[in-house]
Design a protein around this motif. Sequence first.
Motif, PDB file in Angstrom:
ATOM      1  N   THR A  34       0.600  -1.211  -0.117  1.00 11.76           N
ATOM      2  CA  THR A  34      -0.019   0.007   0.002  1.00 11.76           C
ATOM      3  C   THR A  34       0.865   1.316   0.009  1.00 11.76           C
ATOM      4  O   THR A  34       0.396   2.168  -0.446  1.00 11.76           O
ATOM      5  N   ARG A  35       2.133   1.015   0.358  1.00  9.34           N
ATOM      6  CA  ARG A  35       2.885   2.211   0.408  1.00  9.34           C
ATOM      7  C   ARG A  35       3.848   2.590  -0.660  1.00  9.34           C
ATOM      8  O   ARG A  35       4.391   3.529  -1.003  1.00  9.34           O
ATOM      9  N   PHE A  36       3.554   1.356  -1.803  1.00 11.28           N
ATOM     10  CA  PHE A  36       4.279   1.937  -3.184  1.00 11.28           C
ATOM     11  C   PHE A  36       3.634   0.887  -3.976  1.00 11.28           C
ATOM     12  O   PHE A  36       2.776  -0.011  -3.707  1.00 11.28           O
ATOM     13  N   THR A  37       3.776   1.359  -5.532  1.00 13.14           N
ATOM     14  CA  THR A  37       3.463   0.262  -6.540  1.00 13.14           C
ATOM     15  C   THR A  37       4.822   0.016  -7.207  1.00 13.14           C
ATOM     16  O   THR A  37       5.738   0.600  -7.008  1.00 13.14           O
ATOM     17  N   VAL A  38       4.651  -1.345  -7.995  1.00 13.87           N
ATOM     18  CA  VAL A  38       5.742  -1.775  -8.562  1.00 13.87           C
ATOM     19  C   VAL A  38       5.512  -1.997 -10.076  1.00 13.87           C
ATOM     20  O   VAL A  38       4.637  -2.461 -10.310  1.00 13.87           O
ATOM     21  N   GLU A  39       6.282  -1.526 -10.984  1.00 11.73           N
ATOM     22  CA  GLU A  39       6.517  -1.818 -12.246  1.00 11.73           C
ATOM     23  C   GLU A  39       7.712  -2.826 -12.504  1.00 11.73           C
ATOM     24  O   GLU A  39       8.707  -2.468 -12.181  1.00 11.73           O
ATOM     25  N   VAL A  40       7.542  -4.093 -13.240  1.00 16.76           N
ATOM     26  CA  VAL A  40       8.486  -5.040 -13.447  1.00 16.76           C
ATOM     27  C   VAL A  40       8.678  -4.869 -14.878  1.00 16.76           C
ATOM     28  O   VAL A  40       8.132  -5.061 -15.636  1.00 16.76           O
ATOM     29  N   VAL A  41      10.018  -4.781 -15.218  1.00 15.97           N
ATOM     30  CA  VAL A  41      10.459  -4.641 -16.688  1.00 15.97           C
ATOM     31  C   VAL A  41      11.700  -5.363 -16.803  1.00 15.97           C
ATOM     32  O   VAL A  41      12.758  -5.437 -16.165  1.00 15.97           O
ATOM     33  N   LEU A  49      14.714  -0.692  -7.804  1.00 21.26           N
ATOM     34  CA  LEU A  49      15.124   0.612  -8.052  1.00 21.26           C
ATOM     35  C   LEU A  49      14.198   1.384  -7.582  1.00 21.26           C
ATOM     36  O   LEU A  49      13.022   1.426  -7.542  1.00 21.26           O
ATOM     37  N   ILE A  50      14.782   2.274  -6.432  1.00 22.47           N
ATOM     38  CA  ILE A  50      13.870   3.068  -5.416  1.00 22.47           C
ATOM     39  C   ILE A  50      14.254   4.667  -5.737  1.00 22.47           C
ATOM     40  O   ILE A  50      15.391   5.048  -5.823  1.00 22.47           O
ATOM     41  N   PRO A  51      13.333   5.436  -6.197  1.00 19.15           N
ATOM     42  CA  PRO A  51      13.613   6.908  -6.613  1.00 19.15           C
ATOM     43  C   PRO A  51      13.430   7.907  -5.249  1.00 19.15           C
ATOM     44  O   PRO A  51      13.409   7.217  -4.050  1.00 19.15           O
ATOM     45  N   GLY A  52      13.832   8.966  -5.287  1.00 15.65           N
ATOM     46  CA  GLY A  52      14.030  10.057  -4.461  1.00 15.65           C
ATOM     47  C   GLY A  52      12.784  10.852  -3.838  1.00 15.65           C
ATOM     48  O   GLY A  52      11.652  10.427  -4.439  1.00 15.65           O
ATOM     49  N   SER A  56       9.414  10.490  -9.428  1.00 16.56           N
ATOM     50  CA  SER A  56       8.534   9.378 -10.166  1.00 16.56           C
ATOM     51  C   SER A  56       9.707   8.016 -10.361  1.00 16.56           C
ATOM     52  O   SER A  56      10.882   8.275 -10.618  1.00 16.56           O
ATOM     53  N   LYS A  57       9.170   6.955 -10.547  1.00 21.37           N
ATOM     54  CA  LYS A  57      10.030   5.577 -11.027  1.00 21.37           C
ATOM     55  C   LYS A  57      10.497   6.029 -12.249  1.00 21.37           C
ATOM     56  O   LYS A  57      11.517   5.156 -12.806  1.00 21.37           O
ATOM     57  N   ASP A  58       9.956   6.912 -13.004  1.00 20.59           N
ATOM     58  CA  ASP A  58      10.385   7.229 -14.297  1.00 20.59           C
ATOM     59  C   ASP A  58      11.845   7.767 -14.581  1.00 20.59           C
ATOM     60  O   ASP A  58      12.519   7.835 -15.625  1.00 20.59           O
ATOM     61  N   GLY A  69      19.057  -6.921 -19.404  1.00 23.94           N
ATOM     62  CA  GLY A  69      19.650  -8.377 -18.733  1.00 23.94           C
ATOM     63  C   GLY A  69      19.133  -8.359 -17.355  1.00 23.94           C
ATOM     64  O   GLY A  69      19.780  -9.503 -16.780  1.00 23.94           O
ATOM     65  N   TYR A  70      18.281  -7.559 -17.081  1.00 17.43           N
ATOM     66  CA  TYR A  70      17.862  -7.742 -15.685  1.00 17.43           C
ATOM     67  C   TYR A  70      16.445  -7.519 -15.611  1.00 17.43           C
ATOM     68  O   TYR A  70      15.737  -7.054 -16.309  1.00 17.43           O
ATOM     69  N   ARG A  71      15.937  -8.126 -14.374  1.00 10.66           N
ATOM     70  CA  ARG A  71      14.488  -7.975 -14.139  1.00 10.66           C
ATOM     71  C   ARG A  71      14.449  -6.692 -12.997  1.00 10.66           C
ATOM     72  O   ARG A  71      14.506  -7.042 -11.931  1.00 10.66           O
ATOM     73  N   TYR A  72      14.004  -5.486 -13.570  1.00 12.25           N
ATOM     74  CA  TYR A  72      13.978  -4.503 -12.579  1.00 12.25           C
ATOM     75  C   TYR A  72      12.571  -4.296 -11.953  1.00 12.25           C
ATOM     76  O   TYR A  72      11.702  -4.372 -12.930  1.00 12.25           O
ATOM     77  N   HIS A  73      12.507  -4.170 -10.676  1.00  9.90           N
ATOM     78  CA  HIS A  73      11.313  -3.564 -10.045  1.00  9.90           C
ATOM     79  C   HIS A  73      11.399  -2.134  -9.840  1.00  9.90           C
ATOM     80  O   HIS A  73      12.203  -1.776  -8.785  1.00  9.90           O
ATOM     81  N   LEU A  74      10.721  -1.432 -10.646  1.00 12.10           N
ATOM     82  CA  LEU A  74      10.592   0.197 -10.369  1.00 12.10           C
ATOM     83  C   LEU A  74       9.597   0.315  -9.278  1.00 12.10           C
ATOM     84  O   LEU A  74       8.297   0.207  -9.394  1.00 12.10           O
ATOM     85  N   ILE A  75      10.243   1.016  -8.314  1.00 10.55           N
ATOM     86  CA  ILE A  75       9.140   1.352  -7.296  1.00 10.55           C
ATOM     87  C   ILE A  75       8.813   2.849  -7.512  1.00 10.55           C
ATOM     88  O   ILE A  75       9.534   3.609  -7.848  1.00 10.55           O
TER      89      ILE A  75
END
Length: 283
Positions: A34-41, A49-52, A56-58, A69-75
């Motif tokens: 509930t405190r974040f959402t995740v986009e998996v790429v 990956l956690i932004p400041g 934005s996760k962008d 070559g990695y599975r990124y979890h964009l918070i």
Amino acid sequence: MVKALAPLLAVLLAPPAAVPAAPTAVAAPAFVPTRFTVEVVGDGPDVILIPGLTASKDVWRGAVAAVPGYRYHLIQVSGFAGAPARGNKQGPVVEPLAEEIARYIRANRLRRPAVVGHSMGGTLALMLAARHPELVGKAMVVDMLPQPAELLGSSASGIRGLADMLESVSGTGFGQGLIDSAVRMFGNDAPVNVRSDRDVVARAAHELALTDLTPELPRIRAPLTVVYANPAPPLAATADGVYRRAYAADPAATLVRLDGSGHMVMADQPQRFAEELRRFLTP
């Protein structure tokens, strides 16, 4: 004789009684943060990956594209960059957020992922590595000190009065101006700041100002890389000294200076940052 055996034969030849069906197993509900959402790429080893603050996760898009070559979890932190506040609507933000990311790692059975955090995200990366060392494979902190107040030339104790005032007036026009100024001092971009929930930002900034993770650095077992900006190359010795002293409690930490970059390292020095991220992630 046959008549005497008839009841027995009836029992033996009767169709078997229906066996009650086994109860259907009910799967435990999937963990939904509930405190974040995740986009998996992407596909490959897991990287979180956690932004400041306010961001934005962008902010990670360029790095993700440059280092495949990695599975990124964009918070995406709830309440930042236009995202609904959800679980961050009241109370503390930063420490509960770190605990919820730890739960996300466990719930999704991620095997010691790499954790990369910028600014406030760097604070979260340090918290995860220090407080949940069994979960983190390696950690990268981007332009953040264990005591964030040092970015403003102060300390957690020295900045308490200003931090308390900032939180107490967050709902007023004056408070919004103070919050905007504080965010700019941390270097985040104004367009994202405008779209963020200022109450969430105020509470997160208050926590950051009063945080000092220096005593927790010795608990970190994962390899730690710290990438820090140096906007004025003639002041390189000053920047080096600040970061060396700040991370002295983890002498194995790798410190990497990026000259000519402001706080938003990924945007200011995208190619160099991608090189450092690739080097960090390479086994």
